[in-house]
Design an enzyme around this catalytic site. Structure first.
Site, PDB file in Angstrom:
ATOM      1  N   GLY A  26       0.794  -1.237   0.000  1.00  0.00           N
ATOM      2  CA  GLY A  26       0.000   0.000   0.000  1.00  0.00           C
ATOM      3  C   GLY A  26       0.820   1.277   0.000  1.00  0.00           C
ATOM      4  N   GLN A  27       2.143   1.174  -0.196  1.00  0.00           N
ATOM      5  CA  GLN A  27       2.956   2.395  -0.252  1.00  0.00           C
ATOM      6  C   GLN A  27       2.633   3.146  -1.536  1.00  0.00           C
ATOM      7  OE1 GLN A  27       7.208   1.773   0.166  1.00  0.00           O
ATOM      8  NE2 GLN A  27       7.675   3.954  -0.064  1.00  0.00           N
TER       9      GLN A  27
ATOM     10  N   HIS B  46       9.160   6.270   4.335  1.00  0.00           N
ATOM     11  CA  HIS B  46       8.637   7.133   5.395  1.00  0.00           C
ATOM     12  C   HIS B  46       7.904   6.316   6.448  1.00  0.00           C
ATOM     13  CE1 HIS B  46       5.531   6.767   2.251  1.00  0.00           C
ATOM     14  NE2 HIS B  46       4.676   6.765   3.253  1.00  0.00           N
TER      15      HIS B  46
ATOM     16  N   HIS C  42       4.724   6.807   9.219  1.00  0.00           N
ATOM     17  CA  HIS C  42       3.607   7.632   9.682  1.00  0.00           C
ATOM     18  C   HIS C  42       3.571   7.601  11.212  1.00  0.00           C
ATOM     19  CE1 HIS C  42       1.309   7.512   5.732  1.00  0.00           C
ATOM     20  NE2 HIS C  42       2.094   6.466   5.569  1.00  0.00           N
TER      21      HIS C  42
END
Ligand code: 5GP
Ligand code: ZN
Length: 139
Positions: free
Chosen positions: A90-91, A97, A99
């Site tokens: 789901g990137q 990064h 979250h």
């Protein structure tokens, strides 16, 4: 150049929260909760697994500091950390990064809050100002 690299180079605006020589922290443009930030390495790599072990340690160190600031300074009792590593997971932005999503209320019933453009382009001096601002808006 990817969008996060443009933010790091100040070619794209973002609500900056914090930075070290190798790590940047800025607000997610479409936060899942007020104060949702992204902690990213300044060096462009696609996935967290492309980082060196030392870089991964530094990335997590800053995630930890952001979390501690949320707990100790703003009394945000819980946080979710999320890493989407790879398109299959789901990137969407292919610059590694993490979250950090503050959780003040129960997740159920919590509506996603869209941060208006003027908030995103606000000159943010530090974590405190930024979170004060967002939490004020959400109360
Ligand atoms: P991913 O699914 O790749 O883990 O999440 C990418 C995140 O980047 C999303 O939460 C999205 O809202 C955020 N995002 C996408 N484009 C921008 C942008 O231009 N600026 C900022 N600040 N965040 C962005
Ligand atoms: Zn990049």
């Amino acid at each position: 150049m990817c969008i996060f690299c443009k933010i790091i180079d100040r070619k794209l605006e973002a609500a900056w929260v914090y930075e070290t020589t190798s790590i940047a922290v800025f607000a997610d443009a479409c936060p899942s909760a007020p104060g949702h930030v992204l902690v990213i390495p300044k060096r462009h790599v696609e996935k967290v697994t492309d980082l060196t072990e030392l870089e991964a340690q530094e990335l997590y160190r800053v995630v930890f500091l952001v979390q501690k600031a949320m707990v100790d300074v703003w009394q945000i009792p819980g946080q979710n950390l999320q890493i989407n590593s790879g398109a299959i997971a789901g990137q969407e932005v292919m610059h590694a990064h993490i979250h950090v999503i503050p959780r003040k209320k129960a997740r159920s019933g919590e509506a996603p809050i869209f941060v208006p453009l003027e908030t995103r382009v606000l000159a943010v001096k530090g974590l405190k100002d930024y979170f004060d601002h967002l939490l004020e808006k959400s109360n």
